[in-house]
Design an enzyme around this catalytic site. Structure first.
Site: not given
Ligand code: GLY
Length: 315
Positions: A172, A200, A202-203, A223-224, A226
């Protein structure tokens, strides 16, 4: 009057000078983070964000993005956006033109169309080749989706494809800026978890999970994986910990330590960049050797700095 500063995840390097230029011209922190993020979304070599992002399990690229202004806690986000590259600009439009915060799926596409955003096939041959190599043709699947995803997640760390991409498959981009007036803004954009289940989120588009900014205390972005930040509201946690008196470093450490309590078979890397209310930057990662980038108005080019490493069992 303060000097402006921008902090970003390492893949934001390409957009940092443009973001700082906005601040040099007395532009807003919001304009700065969007200028920087836009260039990462357009970068064909970054398969984690925007154009050329890695697709979902069906081969469709779905983008998530959000923006937040620390002055009035205004926020906008889009999720699972298909067919358009400029997710962060669309997130801003959600904030500025609708009485909502998050628009996902077909609605985000409709909004982009209504606003005259440029339609684009954002799946590139390179991204499609990486996707096919790992998942094959979804019509030929003979194992359940979840077991395939498990294999993909387990293989992440040592996979040569991902090493060449330079990011994990749920990479991200994060940008946080503080402008000359002391206003803070943050932006996050991603193509999300590669091979994800369609729809889906994410965060990145969830305010408080992957993105949070409050002029009074500071800002943070992730990032990572989510799902971990969603369950711990990691970006909001960092800001809240600063609110209650912790230093930026202590707040980052506490937010990472909270992830240790997650019961999650897919637990993996988490990274946070942050800025305190006075414009001091910091960043942390559960992985060793990760970097982030910082640029102030008086600097000629971005400076790459080491993230604080915080060991979280299972990541
Ligand atoms: N951090 C981005 C995701 O998990 O989509």
């Amino acid at each position: 009057m303060d000097q402006g500063i921008v902090v970003a995840s390492a893949n934001g390097h390409i957009g940092l000078p443009a973001a700082v230029d906005v601040l040099r011209q007395s532009g807003s922190a919001l304009d700065a983070v969007i200028a920087g993020t836009r260039l990462v979304e357009a970068n064909p070599d970054d398969h984690t964000v925007g154009y050329s992002g890695l697709p979902n399990m069906l081969g469709d690229v779905e983008l998530d993005a959000s923006v937040m202004e620390g002055a009035g806690l205004k926020a906008g986000a889009v999720g699972a956006l298909q067919g358009y590259q400029d997710a962060v600009d669309l997130a801003r439009k959600v904030m500025e033109t609708l009485p909502h915060v998050l628009i996902a799926g077909d609605g985000s596409r409709q909004l982009a169309e209504e606003l005259g955003f440029e339609q684009r096939d954002i799946l590139t041959p390179e991204a499609e080749a990486i996707w096919k190599k790992r998942l094959g043709d979804p019509r030929d699947r003979d194992a359940s989706y979840m077991s395939r995803v498990s294999e993909l997640v387990a293989a992440n760390a040592s996979d040569a494809d991902f090493a060449s991409i330079g990011e994990i498959p749920h990479g991200t981009v994060n940008f946080i800026a503080r402008d000359r007036d002391g206003n803070i803004a943050s932006a996050v954009s991603t193509s999300g978890w590669a091979w994800k289940y369609p729809g889906r989120l994410g965060d990145s588009p969830i305010i408080g999970a992957g993105n949070y900014a409050d002029n009074r205390w500071g800002a943070a972005a992730c990032t990572g994986r989510g799902e971990m930040a969603q369950r711990c509201l990691t970006a909001h946690s960092v800001v809240t910990f600063m609110r209650f008196g912790m230093s930026l470093e202590a707040a980052l450490e506490q937010a990472m330590n909270d992830l240790a309590h997650l019961d999650d078979p897919y637990k993996s890397e988490m990274n946070i960049v942050a800025l305190d209310k006075d414009g001091n930057p910091g960043a942390a990662s559960t992985a060793v050797g990760k970097t982030y980038v910082v640029m102030r108005e008086d600097m000629d080019e971005p400076e790459e700095r080491q993230r604080m490493h915080i060991s979280v069992p299972g990541t």
